[in-house]
Design a protein around this motif. Structure first.
Motif, PDB file in Angstrom:
ATOM      1  N   SER A 267     -35.932 -15.847  -2.621  1.00 16.49           N
ATOM      2  CA  SER A 267     -36.793 -16.402  -1.572  1.00 16.49           C
ATOM      3  C   SER A 267     -38.078 -16.994  -2.166  1.00 16.49           C
ATOM      4  CB  SER A 267     -37.102 -15.285  -0.568  1.00 16.49           C
ATOM      5  OG  SER A 267     -38.069 -15.686   0.349  1.00 16.49           O
TER       6      SER A 267
ATOM      7  N   HIS B 150     -33.207 -10.424  -3.573  1.00 18.17           N
ATOM      8  CA  HIS B 150     -33.564 -11.159  -2.353  1.00 18.17           C
ATOM      9  C   HIS B 150     -34.999 -11.682  -2.424  1.00 18.17           C
ATOM     10  CE1 HIS B 150     -29.917 -10.500  -0.089  1.00 18.17           C
ATOM     11  NE2 HIS B 150     -29.927  -9.229  -0.414  1.00 18.17           N
TER      12      HIS B 150
ATOM     13  N   ASP C 137     -36.908  -8.294   2.196  1.00 19.09           N
ATOM     14  CA  ASP C 137     -37.264  -8.803   0.864  1.00 19.09           C
ATOM     15  C   ASP C 137     -37.444 -10.312   0.869  1.00 19.09           C
ATOM     16  OD1 ASP C 137     -37.046  -6.246  -0.481  1.00 19.09           O
ATOM     17  OD2 ASP C 137     -34.944  -6.416   0.057  1.00 19.09           O
ATOM     18  N   SER C 138     -36.662 -11.007   1.680  1.00 22.19           N
ATOM     19  CA  SER C 138     -36.857 -12.459   1.785  1.00 22.19           C
ATOM     20  C   SER C 138     -38.199 -12.742   2.443  1.00 22.19           C
ATOM     21  CB  SER C 138     -35.784 -13.111   2.646  1.00 22.19           C
ATOM     22  OG  SER C 138     -34.545 -12.704   2.209  1.00 22.19           O
TER      23      SER C 138
ATOM     24  N   ASN D  51     -32.271 -16.108   5.652  1.00 17.64           N
ATOM     25  CA  ASN D  51     -31.481 -15.141   4.901  1.00 17.64           C
ATOM     26  C   ASN D  51     -30.435 -14.410   5.755  1.00 17.64           C
ATOM     27  OD1 ASN D  51     -31.187 -13.547   2.293  1.00 17.64           O
ATOM     28  ND2 ASN D  51     -31.465 -11.954   3.818  1.00 17.64           N
TER      29      ASN D  51
ATOM     30  N   GLY E 245     -31.557  -7.731   3.293  1.00 14.38           N
ATOM     31  CA  GLY E 245     -32.424  -8.603   2.494  1.00 14.38           C
ATOM     32  C   GLY E 245     -33.446  -9.353   3.323  1.00 14.38           C
TER      33      GLY E 245
ATOM     34  N   LEU F 276     -29.528 -18.898   1.336  1.00 18.35           N
ATOM     35  CA  LEU F 276     -30.660 -19.385   0.542  1.00 18.35           C
ATOM     36  C   LEU F 276     -30.192 -20.233  -0.643  1.00 18.35           C
ATOM     37  CD1 LEU F 276     -32.404 -17.784   2.431  1.00 18.35           C
ATOM     38  CD2 LEU F 276     -33.619 -16.813   0.497  1.00 18.35           C
TER      39      LEU F 276
ATOM     40  N   CYS G 150     -27.066 -13.788  -0.658  1.00 20.29           N
ATOM     41  CA  CYS G 150     -28.034 -14.886  -0.803  1.00 20.29           C
ATOM     42  C   CYS G 150     -27.370 -16.209  -0.448  1.00 20.29           C
ATOM     43  CB  CYS G 150     -28.519 -14.966  -2.249  1.00 20.29           C
ATOM     44  SG  CYS G 150     -29.182 -13.435  -2.876  1.00 20.29           S
TER      45      CYS G 150
ATOM     46  N   MET H  94     -38.375 -17.537   5.868  1.00 18.08           N
ATOM     47  CA  MET H  94     -37.377 -17.214   4.837  1.00 18.08           C
ATOM     48  C   MET H  94     -36.429 -16.110   5.304  1.00 18.08           C
ATOM     49  SD  MET H  94     -38.101 -19.511   2.782  1.00 18.08           S
ATOM     50  CE  MET H  94     -36.938 -19.216   1.450  1.00 18.08           C
ATOM     51  N   ALA H  95     -36.984 -15.103   6.002  1.00 16.87           N
ATOM     52  CA  ALA H  95     -36.135 -14.023   6.518  1.00 16.87           C
ATOM     53  C   ALA H  95     -35.136 -14.600   7.518  1.00 16.87           C
ATOM     54  CB  ALA H  95     -36.996 -12.951   7.172  1.00 16.87           C
TER      55      ALA H  95
END
Ligand code: AMP
Length: 305
Positions: free
Chosen positions: A39, A35, A238-239, A273, A235, A282, A279, A269-270
């Motif tokens: 991103s 993730h 992490d994104s 996601n 994720g 994304l 993913c 980005m989160a």
């Protein structure tokens, strides 16, 4: 001398099994390294340090290839099984319940980095055993190092984790983890305590409530993007970290203005996601969609005095 992308991540590359109130997916490509790198790839070139087994398929590899992610440090173990995580969310989508974790090939992983990778300037230690995080941190002569962790490592490997925290510049963790790690229910006091262990920056992710950024002498906070449908929160953290670190590596500076923008890119980005499983969102995302949400953040947080 071969060159390496400006950003490197060590983290899990996983096969997840996910249940949300809206549906479930038995085999979902996931992991912190996955993730994060997907991103970050919207901002800069990124490399991943990880290990996978025979069950990592051509379709899984395609996700990394499509985003031009450098996988020269992803080892494949013949006869081994990829890291597996099974998780479930109730209506409070901010908290994942872990049903099962199988380290598999990560249990004996000894990361070996190329000479080029050892000179990467921006390094992210994604969620994985803190000892592994530190082994990579010690090999890389990075200018800026950030890390994540989770309740499992806080509870099971606390001493190792504290040693890793002492050698990073920034921590990016979620709300509950910050309180648990510090043993302190008040978030402001928890932040001060964690900053006392070494990092100059702490970013606390607060799910649908946004993110807060602390240093010893400054504070910045943003709400999350107001989404009507959150489908799979896996994720998101992490994104966020991928957008944050990807933007810093792209900007190639770490001043207050740049870091604040990076917090917003992380939030953007989160927000994408979580709209679909794994993913998936994304993989179809366009740079102009990122720009549009970035500007919307500016609008909905601006006020006159
Ligand atoms: P997050 O961004 O916090 O939602 O992280 C989600 C990802 O973390 C999932 O895709 C999992 O594969 C991965 N994960 C869950 N538990 C662990 C663990 N103990 N170590 C490393 N990765 C994990």
């Amino acid at each position: 001398m071969s060159s390496h992308p400006p950003l490197l991540v060590i983290g899990s590359v996983a096969i997840d099994s996910i249940t949300t109130p809206f549906g479930s997916r038995e085999r979902s490509l996931g992991g912190s390294g996955t993730h994060f790198s997907v991103s970050a790839s919207f901002f800069t070139e990124v490399g991943v340090v990880a290990v996978v087994g025979d069950d990592f398929t051509e379709d899984d590899a395609a996700v990394f290839r499509e985003r031009r992610i450098n996988t020269e440090s992803v080892e494949r173990i013949a006869g081994g099984k990829t890291f597996r995580w099974a998780g479930e969310y109730g209506f409070d989508l901010n908290t994942a319940k872990t049903l099962d974790t199988q380290l598999n090939v990560f249990a004996d992983f000894k990361p070996r980095l190329s000479e080029a990778a050892k000179r990467t300037p921006f390094l992210f230690l994604g969620n994985i055993q803190p000892t592994l995080q530190r082994e990579v941190r010690e090999q890389v002569d990075a200018r800026f190092v950030a890390m994540d962790t989770m309740n499992m490592w806080i509870n099971d490997t606390r001493d190792e984790l504290l040693k890793t925290i002492a050698v990073v510049d920034a921590m990016i963790i979620n709300d509950a983890e910050a309180r648990e790690l510090a043993g302190e229910p008040n978030l402001i006091r928890a932040a001060r305590k964690i900053l006392g262990w070494g990092p100059q920056m702490l970013i606390v992710k607060r799910g649908e409530y946004g993110a807060a950024f602390f240093t010893r002498d400054s504070y910045f906070a943003t709400p999350a993007f107001p989404l009507e449908s959150v489908f799979d929160p896996t994720g998101a953290g992490d994104s966020f970290a991928g957008g944050f670190m990807g933007y810093l590596a792209h900007a190639d500076k770490i001043d207050e203005t740049t870091v604040r923008r990076a917090v917003i890119y992380g939030s953007v980005m989160a927000s994408f996601n979580v709209e679909e499983f794994s993913c998936d969102r994304l993989r179809r995302l366009k740079p102009e969609e990122i720009r549009e949400r970035f500007h919307q953040f500016k609008q909905f947080t601006h006020f006159e005095i």
